[in-house]
Design an enzyme around this catalytic site. Structure first.
Site, PDB file in Angstrom:
ATOM      1  N   THR A 101     -16.656   0.870   3.252  1.00 35.99           N
ATOM      2  CA  THR A 101     -15.261   1.359   3.396  1.00 35.99           C
ATOM      3  C   THR A 101     -14.684   2.819   3.625  1.00 35.99           C
ATOM      4  O   THR A 101     -15.764   3.551   3.398  1.00 35.99           O
ATOM      5  CB  THR A 101     -14.258   0.483   2.454  1.00 35.99           C
ATOM      6  OG1 THR A 101     -14.586   1.322   1.241  1.00 35.99           O
ATOM      7  CG2 THR A 101     -14.810  -0.980   1.859  1.00 35.99           C
ATOM      8  N   ILE A 157     -19.618  -0.687  -1.293  1.00 38.94           N
ATOM      9  CA  ILE A 157     -19.213  -1.414   0.152  1.00 38.94           C
ATOM     10  C   ILE A 157     -18.769  -0.314   1.188  1.00 38.94           C
ATOM     11  O   ILE A 157     -18.108   0.704   0.806  1.00 38.94           O
ATOM     12  CB  ILE A 157     -17.881  -2.192  -0.474  1.00 38.94           C
ATOM     13  CG1 ILE A 157     -18.136  -3.253  -1.619  1.00 38.94           C
ATOM     14  CG2 ILE A 157     -17.399  -3.220   0.930  1.00 38.94           C
ATOM     15  CD1 ILE A 157     -19.311  -4.060  -1.479  1.00 38.94           C
ATOM     16  N   ASP A 193       0.810  -1.291   0.063  1.00 36.52           N
ATOM     17  CA  ASP A 193       0.023   0.015   0.044  1.00 36.52           C
ATOM     18  C   ASP A 193       0.829   1.238  -0.170  1.00 36.52           C
ATOM     19  O   ASP A 193       1.923   1.054   0.634  1.00 36.52           O
ATOM     20  CB  ASP A 193      -0.909   0.149   1.210  1.00 36.52           C
ATOM     21  CG  ASP A 193      -2.116   0.714   1.048  1.00 36.52           C
ATOM     22  OD1 ASP A 193      -3.269   0.161   0.963  1.00 36.52           O
ATOM     23  OD2 ASP A 193      -2.168   2.175   0.724  1.00 36.52           O
ATOM     24  N   TYR A 252     -13.574   7.162 -13.322  1.00 41.08           N
ATOM     25  CA  TYR A 252     -13.610   5.861 -12.381  1.00 41.08           C
ATOM     26  C   TYR A 252     -14.230   4.899 -13.260  1.00 41.08           C
ATOM     27  O   TYR A 252     -14.116   3.793 -13.400  1.00 41.08           O
ATOM     28  CB  TYR A 252     -14.396   6.076 -11.344  1.00 41.08           C
ATOM     29  CG  TYR A 252     -14.430   5.136 -10.013  1.00 41.08           C
ATOM     30  CD1 TYR A 252     -13.612   4.847  -9.081  1.00 41.08           C
ATOM     31  CD2 TYR A 252     -15.333   3.961 -10.300  1.00 41.08           C
ATOM     32  CE1 TYR A 252     -13.555   3.861  -8.131  1.00 41.08           C
ATOM     33  CE2 TYR A 252     -15.238   2.943  -9.473  1.00 41.08           C
ATOM     34  CZ  TYR A 252     -14.559   2.842  -8.350  1.00 41.08           C
ATOM     35  OH  TYR A 252     -14.617   1.756  -7.309  1.00 41.08           O
ATOM     36  N   LYS A 272     -12.556   1.491 -14.816  1.00 37.26           N
ATOM     37  CA  LYS A 272     -12.976   0.130 -14.335  1.00 37.26           C
ATOM     38  C   LYS A 272     -13.349  -0.732 -15.197  1.00 37.26           C
ATOM     39  O   LYS A 272     -13.441  -1.878 -15.444  1.00 37.26           O
ATOM     40  CB  LYS A 272     -14.387   0.160 -13.258  1.00 37.26           C
ATOM     41  CG  LYS A 272     -13.637   0.743 -11.878  1.00 37.26           C
ATOM     42  CD  LYS A 272     -12.605  -0.046 -11.206  1.00 37.26           C
ATOM     43  CE  LYS A 272     -12.393   0.287  -9.717  1.00 37.26           C
ATOM     44  NZ  LYS A 272     -11.345  -0.341  -8.966  1.00 37.26           N
TER      45      LYS A 272
HETATM   46  P1  NAI Z   1     -10.119   2.185   0.745  1.00 39.94           P
HETATM   47  O1  NAI Z   1      -9.963   3.446   0.226  1.00 39.94           O
HETATM   48  O2  NAI Z   1     -10.494   1.786   1.791  1.00 39.94           O
HETATM   49  O3  NAI Z   1      -8.744   1.405   0.481  1.00 39.94           O
HETATM   50  C1  NAI Z   1      -8.047   1.611  -1.064  1.00 39.94           C
HETATM   51  C2  NAI Z   1      -6.597   1.454  -0.359  1.00 39.94           C
HETATM   52  O4  NAI Z   1      -5.761   1.588  -1.784  1.00 39.94           O
HETATM   53  C3  NAI Z   1      -5.793   2.211   0.618  1.00 39.94           C
HETATM   54  O5  NAI Z   1      -5.334   1.663   1.503  1.00 39.94           O
HETATM   55  C4  NAI Z   1      -5.170   3.218  -0.177  1.00 39.94           C
HETATM   56  O6  NAI Z   1      -3.960   3.738   0.749  1.00 39.94           O
HETATM   57  C5  NAI Z   1      -4.499   2.205  -1.212  1.00 39.94           C
HETATM   58  N1  NAI Z   1      -4.041   3.102  -2.436  1.00 39.94           N
HETATM   59  C6  NAI Z   1      -4.384   4.330  -3.121  1.00 39.94           C
HETATM   60  N2  NAI Z   1      -3.594   4.578  -4.209  1.00 39.94           N
HETATM   61  C7  NAI Z   1      -2.555   3.973  -3.885  1.00 39.94           C
HETATM   62  C8  NAI Z   1      -1.494   3.951  -4.822  1.00 39.94           C
HETATM   63  N3  NAI Z   1      -1.143   4.769  -5.875  1.00 39.94           N
HETATM   64  N4  NAI Z   1      -0.458   2.989  -4.494  1.00 39.94           N
HETATM   65  C9  NAI Z   1      -0.890   2.131  -3.500  1.00 39.94           C
HETATM   66  N5  NAI Z   1      -1.832   2.066  -2.945  1.00 39.94           N
HETATM   67  C10 NAI Z   1      -2.769   2.939  -3.228  1.00 39.94           C
HETATM   68  O7  NAI Z   1     -11.045   1.507  -0.645  1.00 39.94           O
HETATM   69  P2  NAI Z   1     -11.843   0.059  -0.697  1.00 39.94           P
HETATM   70  O8  NAI Z   1     -13.254   0.534  -0.861  1.00 39.94           O
HETATM   71  O9  NAI Z   1     -11.045  -0.877   0.213  1.00 39.94           O
HETATM   72  O10 NAI Z   1     -11.500  -0.056  -2.405  1.00 39.94           O
HETATM   73  C11 NAI Z   1     -10.377  -1.128  -2.569  1.00 39.94           C
HETATM   74  C12 NAI Z   1     -10.964  -1.484  -4.274  1.00 39.94           C
HETATM   75  O11 NAI Z   1     -11.932  -1.830  -4.608  1.00 39.94           O
HETATM   76  C13 NAI Z   1     -10.667  -0.115  -5.068  1.00 39.94           C
HETATM   77  O12 NAI Z   1     -10.217  -0.354  -6.398  1.00 39.94           O
HETATM   78  C14 NAI Z   1     -12.097   0.270  -5.432  1.00 39.94           C
HETATM   79  O13 NAI Z   1     -12.501   1.015  -6.436  1.00 39.94           O
HETATM   80  C15 NAI Z   1     -12.770  -0.953  -5.387  1.00 39.94           C
HETATM   81  N6  NAI Z   1     -14.189  -1.032  -5.184  1.00 39.94           N
HETATM   82  C16 NAI Z   1     -14.727  -0.336  -3.979  1.00 39.94           C
HETATM   83  C17 NAI Z   1     -16.100   0.032  -3.655  1.00 39.94           C
HETATM   84  C18 NAI Z   1     -16.462   0.514  -2.496  1.00 39.94           C
HETATM   85  O14 NAI Z   1     -17.807   0.937  -2.762  1.00 39.94           O
HETATM   86  N7  NAI Z   1     -15.768   0.765  -1.571  1.00 39.94           N
HETATM   87  C19 NAI Z   1     -17.084  -0.474  -4.832  1.00 39.94           C
HETATM   88  C20 NAI Z   1     -16.408  -1.272  -5.802  1.00 39.94           C
HETATM   89  C21 NAI Z   1     -14.934  -1.241  -6.110  1.00 39.94           C
END
Ligand code: NAI
Length: 251
Positions: free
Chosen positions: A192, A190, A38, A157, A161
């Site tokens: 988060t 989700i 991360d 986005y 995706k």
């Molecule tokens: P989150 O914000 O809780 O976690 C995302 C993580 O990615 C963070 O720890 C952040 O530091 C890390 N990150 C961001 N940019 C980065 C970079 N340049 N290099 C390395 N790490 C980086 O988000 P969440 O919700 O857990 O999302 C995870 C994945 O799931 C994402 O790809 C998001 O688009 C996808 N997603 C999330 C949804 C939601 O509603 N939460 C729905 C559908 C998909």
């Protein structure tokens, strides 16, 4: 233990938070040795520490997934640390600005494409040879429901995706006969930090109501599908896009 990942080496990006952290925890609880990657080094270390405290095997690494050199170094570090690579989850992502296409900030477009799409190409570019050298395995790319349907004010986005879903299918057919299965996942909204950091409570309630089940999903519900797709139980599943969306896209 839901699945057996004994002796498997796994790499999860964006694993300091939300879905990635839940995936890393579940893989570790199922026996995998996990690299927690991360941009947030402190958050990654704390997830690794919590896995170690529960008797699992984990190590944290700081990476910016928009930088191909850092992504290659992350894959190399995983191989050096654990002696190979079998499973990878390209999950790091950001929401980006909220604006219609005709007004969308150029810098947010670039940043979202770099973080949510370039990163997945860079990831697979280095993970695939590492997985091949380790005798095969599986990759999951974390797309979204917005990998198959539109969402107003999120052009970058949605484009990233959708691109990820196509990239996943292409890599999957290239490596289907080489012992690597590659799939994408389409979570609904989700609960988060990605949502709670970007949306107010009233918007979150409205979004929850857009899912036929009447609520947001949980990170662990996405982690369960991810683990299944990475497991040998999914041995005939490759090149496909799997929804976990409370019925959102069925409407
Ligand atoms: P989150 O914000 O809780 O976690 C995302 C993580 O990615 C963070 O720890 C952040 O530091 C890390 N990150 C961001 N940019 C980065 C970079 N340049 N290099 C390395 N790490 C980086 O988000 P969440 O919700 O857990 O999302 C995870 C994945 O799931 C994402 O790809 C998001 O688009 C996808 N997603 C999330 C949804 C939601 O509603 N939460 C729905 C559908 C998909």
């Amino acid at each position: 233990m839901a699945y057996s990942f004994k002796d498997k080496i796994a790499l999860v990006t964006g694993a300091a938070s939300g879905i990635g952290a839940a995936v890393a925890q579940l893989l570790a609880a199922s026996g995998a040795k996990v690299m927690i990657a991360d941009l947030d080094a402190e958050g990654a270390s704390s997830v690794a520490e919590s896995i170690l405290a529960q008797g699992g095997v984990a190590k944290a690494i700081e990476v910016d997934v928009t930088d191909a050199v850092e992504v290659e170094a992350m894959v190399d570090a995983t191989r050096r640390q654990y002696g190979g690579l079998h499973l990878a989850v390209n999950n790091a992502g950001i929401a980006g600005a909220s604006a219609p296409t005709g007004e969308y900030p150029l810098e947010s477009w670039r940043k979202v494409m770099a973080t949510n799409l370039d990163s997945v190409f860079y990831g697979m570019r280095y993970q695939i040879p590492a997985i091949q050298a380790s005798g095969g395995g599986a990759i999951v790319n974390m797309a979204s429901i917005l990998g198959s349907v539109a969402f107003a004010n999120a052009p970058a986005y949605v484009a990233a995706k959708h691109g990820m879903v196509g990239l996943t299918k292409t890599a999957a057919i290239e490596y289907a006969r080489h012992g690597i299965r590659i799939n994408s996942i389409g979570p609904g909204f989700i609960d988060t930090p990605l949502l709670s950091k970007n949306l107010d409570a009233a918007t979150l309630t409205a979004i929850a109501g857009m899912h036929p089940v009447g609520r947001l999903g949980t990170a662990s519900e996405v982690a369960t599908l991810t683990a299944f797709l990475l497991s040998d139980d999914a041995s005939f599943i490759t090149g496909s896009y799997h929804l976990v969306d409370g019925g959102y896209t069925a409407q």
